[in-house]
Design an enzyme around this catalytic site. Sequence first.
Site, short mmCIF file in Angstrom:
data_model
loop_
_atom_site.label_atom_id
_atom_site.label_comp_id
_atom_site.label_asym_id
_atom_site.label_seq_id
_atom_site.Cartn_x
_atom_site.Cartn_y
_atom_site.Cartn_z
N HIS A 116 -29.11 -11.88 32.22
CA HIS A 116 -28.26 -12.10 33.40
C HIS A 116 -28.05 -13.62 33.51
CE1 HIS A 116 -26.83 -10.08 37.31
NE2 HIS A 116 -26.41 -11.34 37.39
N GLU A 149 -22.29 -8.70 32.45
CA GLU A 149 -20.98 -9.33 32.59
C GLU A 149 -20.66 -10.38 31.51
OE1 GLU A 149 -20.72 -10.84 36.60
OE2 GLU A 149 -20.55 -8.85 37.43
N GLU A 156 -23.35 -2.88 40.26
CA GLU A 156 -23.24 -3.84 41.38
C GLU A 156 -22.02 -3.49 42.19
OE1 GLU A 156 -23.14 -8.02 40.40
OE2 GLU A 156 -24.75 -7.80 38.94
C1 PNW Z 1 -21.60 -10.97 39.70
N1 PNW Z 1 -15.65 -13.53 39.25
O1 PNW Z 1 -21.00 -12.19 39.41
C2 PNW Z 1 -23.01 -11.15 39.22
O2 PNW Z 1 -23.47 -10.15 38.35
C3 PNW Z 1 -24.01 -11.42 40.30
O3 PNW Z 1 -25.08 -12.15 39.76
C4 PNW Z 1 -23.33 -12.12 41.46
O4 PNW Z 1 -24.23 -12.55 42.43
C5 PNW Z 1 -22.32 -11.14 42.04
O5 PNW Z 1 -21.41 -10.70 41.05
C6 PNW Z 1 -21.52 -11.70 43.21
O6 PNW Z 1 -20.75 -12.78 42.80
C7 PNW Z 1 -19.65 -12.44 39.40
O7 PNW Z 1 -15.31 -14.67 39.68
C8 PNW Z 1 -19.27 -13.74 39.71
O8 PNW Z 1 -14.80 -12.73 38.81
C9 PNW Z 1 -17.95 -14.09 39.67
C10 PNW Z 1 -17.00 -13.15 39.29
C11 PNW Z 1 -17.37 -11.86 38.94
C12 PNW Z 1 -18.72 -11.51 39.01
#
Ligand code: PNW
Length: 443
Positions: free
Chosen positions: A123, A168, A350
């Site tokens: 992660h 991701e 998530e």
């Molecule tokens: C996810 N975007 O992150 C992560 O898996 C988590 O660790 C995070 O806390 C959560 O979503 C909330 O942000 C992302 O900009 C961060 O597209 C940014 C993006 C997508 C997912």
Amino acid sequence: MNPLHRQFPADFVWGVATSSFQIEGAAHEDGKGESIWDRFCKQPGAIADASNGDVACDHFHRLDSDLDLIASLGVNAYRFSIAWPRVQALGHGEFNPRGLDFYERLVDGLRQRGIQAWATLNHWDLPQGLQDRGGWNDRDTVHRFVDYARHVQARLGDRLHGITTHNEPWVIATLGHDQGNFAPGIKSRKIAAQVSHHLLLSHGLAMQSLRADGAKSQLGIVLNLSSTVPATAMPADIAAADLADSRSRRWYADPLFKGHYPADVLAELGADAPIVQAGDMAAIAQPMDYLGINYYTRSVIAASGEDWNAKGRGLPVSDMDWEIYPRGLTDLLVQMHRDYPALPPVYITENGGAFKDDALAQGRVQDDDRIAYLREHIAAVARAMQQGVPMAGYMVWSLMDNFEWASGYLKRFGIVHVDYATQARTPKASAEWYRQFLRDWRG
Ligand code: PNW
């Protein structure tokens, strides 16, 4: 109408999710090495509140009470991640014998409480020692990841219900190596493309090795996906949305389920397309036991490149300014099932939001926005299931407020409030709602 909880089978998996860097703290304890996020936080301007993960939620020192907190919610699963630099300080060479002690206590504590353990191996907190050798852009990191995965499974595999290779890969590749607003802060389309290939390859090779070693866990990957739609019915907007969907969703899902990259993005990348060796695509397309999907919002695309911001249009948004669009989750799941008919069981790994109403007042957080968000998105999952999508589970992001990457501690995603001055945990109204929902579901 059938109440919401009745629409889910008795074996459905309900959880809460976190990640190592966002909650653990103890950044330099028990032989842990530096991660690329430890390093990135020191870059001036990288983190909105100039904070870092040195203490975070101090979860490392509060494991037992946090386990009780998780159990008190009535969930049957907990998704967490393992910090690679705890297990192997540099990401190569010596493994740290103390590194997995913490995760062994975590996994055993979950088992005692009857909660499935779902571990993510990556992660985002790559050991800085590997970044110094080129990080995910270097093909050798693929093999280092496989060794690390095998080491974790050898020690904990008998007690992990699920193992996720990567969380991701799009965020790591695009935000970390193309846009550069996440660690390691690189801005190169060419490097980002190679990184995405190495992430997918390391996923495939790790799955192969874990299986060869006798895996007892469900093995899969987690993708962040959104439903991507054109801003208008104009042909130019439709074409732009199609390409955007290909860059973010099909670039990852096509290799995993069809064994090839989408031709439109390969053409767009031209000379920046990744170097792919013979056998790579077959390794990536290993059958998976499940697919994890993180869903937060939809994405609306205009050919003009204009930022089609939901806020200026009076649409509901969260504190991240991400549009709240539960229908997009049903649309996405149905689309995934249509595009990839042999889709394995799907878990929403998530889903959740940061909200303005997250302040603690008289010992309470009345986060009605979050309750509505969760209820509507769970209903969206039920609708996808009714349309034949093989849904198997749903996990809330997040168990508690934590380090929200480039936003630092300014955005709160938890269903449990964290007072960072005292580390006091206070379940928000949404935690009470989720607990009652699960009680109703159990019957
Ligand atoms: C996810 N975007 O992150 C992560 O898996 C988590 O660790 C995070 O806390 C959560 O979503 C909330 O942000 C992302 O900009 C961060 O597209 C940014 C993006 C997508 C997912």
